[in-house]
Structure formats: structure tokens, C-alpha cells
Design a protein around this motif. Structure first.
Motif, PDB file in Angstrom:
ATOM      1  N   SER A   1       0.665  -1.595  -0.276  1.00 56.31           N
ATOM      2  CA  SER A   1       0.280  -0.179   0.150  1.00 56.31           C
ATOM      3  C   SER A   1       0.457   1.274  -0.118  1.00 56.31           C
ATOM      4  O   SER A   1       1.788   1.134   1.436  1.00 56.31           O
ATOM      5  N   GLN A   2       0.400   2.237  -0.680  1.00 62.98           N
ATOM      6  CA  GLN A   2       0.883   3.655  -0.796  1.00 62.98           C
ATOM      7  C   GLN A   2       1.666   4.292   0.501  1.00 62.98           C
ATOM      8  O   GLN A   2       1.662   4.749   0.793  1.00 62.98           O
ATOM      9  N   GLU A   3      -0.174   3.468   1.131  1.00 67.17           N
ATOM     10  CA  GLU A   3       0.333   4.138   2.403  1.00 67.17           C
ATOM     11  C   GLU A   3       1.723   3.992   3.605  1.00 67.17           C
ATOM     12  O   GLU A   3       2.169   5.034   4.167  1.00 67.17           O
ATOM     13  N   ASN A   4       1.952   2.947   3.220  1.00 65.79           N
ATOM     14  CA  ASN A   4       3.300   1.934   4.082  1.00 65.79           C
ATOM     15  C   ASN A   4       3.937   2.349   3.183  1.00 65.79           C
ATOM     16  O   ASN A   4       4.528   1.146   3.357  1.00 65.79           O
ATOM     17  N   PHE A   5       4.571   2.327   1.487  1.00 66.67           N
ATOM     18  CA  PHE A   5       5.468   2.153   0.936  1.00 66.67           C
ATOM     19  C   PHE A   5       6.470   1.523   0.867  1.00 66.67           C
ATOM     20  O   PHE A   5       7.456   0.846  -0.024  1.00 66.67           O
TER      21      PHE A   5
END
Length: 378
Positions: free
Chosen positions: A60-64
Motif C-alpha cells: 500500500s502507498q500509505e506504508n510504501f
């Protein structure tokens, strides 16, 4: 009258120019030959083999920056190549040794031309390999372990590798004593030491051979392997894996196992430091016999002596003794293997890095003559 005089002076000038040119021609031709540009038809780089490990989870880009859902790529070889104009049919594939990279085959410590372009000048396409987890192939799917060679001790180099490579030894005062062919001087010594590389993962010569076999398989008419040191075992294993290997030139193979039939294991000659002794690995006879179907030549330099007080000379004495048994085993089973100890043919003073030394043109010529003799120069 003036016209006649002009013609006479022109004739004299032309004659003088031609006369001088005739005397200068050999010198100019020799200089031109040395400075002759490389004529390259194609060059480039690519990777061979490789794999990846998939981390569980979802990216996920939130936790890339997390590992979730991402892959760790590695275990491939990086290959750099040059093909000369009117190249010979069969290329040369160069495999480096332990803690080294394709730099082994490039310019020497003193800047002299390396085997990579010298063989191109001789008409061969050249493929320089950085084996998996080394040099420019330094991505690994396996983490470095405590037993990964050289990785745990950055001070392992310097005098240790200087002595083990037979570049020289040390006198009673601790001063380095160079050999006859390695370029002398602190600048060249430092350049030599800066050629080493630490692997990014555990040494796996079966992985290395698998990848090198893939590269050989890509060559339409096959290839000749050129190996050095610990790369020797990779060459033997590659020839077992691929029938596209048409010959092997091995410069001082050792440091990793020689290949023998599992029913004909050799005598082990132990070095003073037992861990430095030559080693052997048994394979089924049907695999070993694949090595008897191609011509193989092994070259060893100078300063090789079992029992020597110099650690490197003693270590490589055991490797040479193993090489003798290896060549004998191949020839006993109908193969075509040759072992050349350079001092025995009048070439003296070479260390473990003979391809980088002052007489590397002479060393190269031996290989060119062998390739021609075996019909691998077409």
C-alpha cells in the motif's frame, strides 16, 4: 628554365620524402598498430538468470517502505559484452574468481590493456560476467551469513591477499617483496587492493554455474569459457550443465573443488594451513565424462611450491598437485586436457593474477595459439 628547375626541385623533394618514408615506415606501422582503434560492431550489457522472493501481505502507498507485498530480486549475473567487426564465430565468456568481479579481465593495476579488449583486437567477441551476488550483480535473495567469504572481516585483504595471490611476500623487516611480473610500486599495490569485492550473499557455485550455463546456452554456436581461480569450479560445473561449452581456458583454477568421478577421488595434498588445501568434489561418471568431450587447458604461474614458508606458494602448490590429478583423470577417460606450468616453458615471475601483469601479452598469445590449435578460432 625556371619551369625546369621547379620540376627538378619537386623531383628531389619527392625522392627525399619517399626515401625518408621508406626508413620511417616500419616505426610508424608499429606505432599505428599499438594505437589502432578498436573496431566494435556491437556492445552492451544485460542480465542473465535471477529470481525473487515474495513477501507476504499487500503493498500500500500509505506504508510504501514496508516489506508487505514486495519482492526481493537477486541471484542473476550481469554481463557486459563487445563484438568486434568481423568477429569470430565463437565468443569467449569470462568468469572471475572469488572476491573479484569482471574487473579481473579489464585494465591492470598500472593501466595496461586488459584481456577484455586484447581478445577483441584478436577478433573474438568477449562477454565479461559478474557472477550472482558479486560486482554489479550484487543483489541477493539470501542474507549475508557469518560464513560468507570475506564479508565478516574487511581487514582480511591487504597483506593476506597479497601473499595468497603470490604477488609477493614480506622480508624480515615486514617490507613487501614483489615478484618479477607484477607492476611494482605503492600506486599499483593500492590499485590491486581496490579490485576486491565482498559478496552480497552466501557463495553458491551451483547457482553461479546454473546462471553461466544459461548464458552459454544463449550462444548460437557455443562459447569458450575463460575462468580464473575460484571460478575454475564454476567452469567445470557449467560444462556439465550445458553442451554449448566448447572449450575451457582456466587460469590458476583453485580455492574451490576440482571435479572428479565419485568413484575416483584424488589424493589430497594438505597445505601447512590445512584450510588452504586444494579440494575435490565427486560427480557421477556420466557427468564427469562431459568434461572429456571438450578441450581444456590450465595455466599456472610462478612461485608455486609445496612446503614453502610463503603461505601462498604452499597453498598453490597443493592446488597445482590437484590440477595434475584432474588433468590425468580427464585424459585417462579419453579427454583432451593440458596443464601448463609457465616456468617450465620459460615464462617466469607471474603471480596468481597473470592476466594483469607486465607480460600479459605473452600470456594472451599462449591462449590464442591454443584456440587456433583446437579449431576454436574460426
Amino acid at each position: 628554365m625556371k619551369t625546369t628547375r621547379k620540376k627538378i626541385w619537386k623531383s628531389l623533394a619527392l625522392g627525399l620524402t619517399l626515401s625518408i618514408g621508406m626508413y620511417m615506415l616500419p616505426v610508424m606501422s608499429a606505432e599505428a598498430a599499438v594505437q589502432k582503434p578498436l573496431t566494435i560492431a556491437e556492445q552492451g550489457s544485460f542480465t542473465v538468470g535471477g529470481t525473487y522472493k515474495q513477501h507476504p501481505g499487500t503493498f500500500s502507498q500509505e506504508n510504501f517502505i514496508a516489506e508487505d507485498g514486495q519482492r526481493a530480486y537477486g541471484d542473476f549475473a550481469y554481463v557486459e559484452y563487445q563484438k568486434p567487426v568481423k568477429a569470430k564465430r565463437m565468443p569467449l565468456v569470462f568468469q572471475h574468481g572469488g572476491a573479484q568481479s569482471k574487473r579481473t579481465w579489464e585494465s591492470g593495476p598500472d593501466g595496461r590493456e586488459g584481456f577484455n579488449t586484447m581478445f577483441v583486437r584478436a577478433g573474438y567477441s568477449v562477454y565479461l560476467v559478474d557472477q550472482p551476488r558479486s560486482g554489479e550483480s550484487n543483489l541477493s535473495t539470501e542474507a549475508v551469513t557469518p560464513d560468507t567469504p570475506w564479508a565478516s572481516n574487511p581487514m582480511y585483504g591487504d597483506k593476506t591477499l597479497y601473499v595468497l595471490s603470490r604477488v609477493g611476500h614480506y622480508d624480515e623487516a615486514g617490507n613487501p617483496v614483489p615478484n618479477a611480473q607484477f607492476p611494482a610500486g605503492e600506486k599499483n599495490y593500492q590499485a590491486f587492493q581496490q579490485s576486491w569485492t565482498i559478496g552480497s550473499g552466501p557463495l553458491d557455485n551451483d547457482l553461479n554455474a546454473d546462471v553461466l550455463a544459461k548464458l552459454a546456452d544463449q550462444q548460437k554456436d557455443g562459447a569458450v569459457l575463460v575462468t580464473h581461480s575460484m571460478g575454475g569450479t564454476i567452469g567445470w560445473r557449467t560444462a556439465i550443465r550445458s553442451d554449448k561449452v566448447k572449450g575451457i581456458i582456466a587460469y590458476e583454477p583453485g580455492g574451490t573443488p576440482f571435479i572428479f568421478p565419485e568413484t575416483e577421488m584424488p589424493k589430497i595434498t594438505e597445505a601447512r594451513f590445512k584450510a588452504l588445501s586444494a579440494s575435490a568434489m565427486g560427480v557421477p561418471m556420466e557427468d564427469f565424462l562431459k568434461l572429456t568431450r571438450i578441450p581444456i587447458i590450465l595455466y599456472y604461474g610462478d612461485y608455486i611450491k609445496i612446503g614453502s614458508e610463503n603461505v601462498g606458494e604452499d597453498k598453490w602448490g597443493t592446488e597445482y598437485a590437484m590440477a595434475q590429478q584432474f588433468v590425468a583423470a580427464i585424459n585417462r577417460h579419453g579427454g583432451d586436457a593440458t596443464l601448463v606450468h609457465l616456468p617450465e616453458i620459460g615464462i617466469k615471475g607471474n603471480s596468481h593474477f597473470l592476466m594483469q601483469e607486465k607480460n600479459n601479452a605473452e600470456i594472451l598469445k599462449l591462449a590464442l595459439n591454443w584456440l587456433k590449435k583446437k579449431g576454436l578460432d574460426k
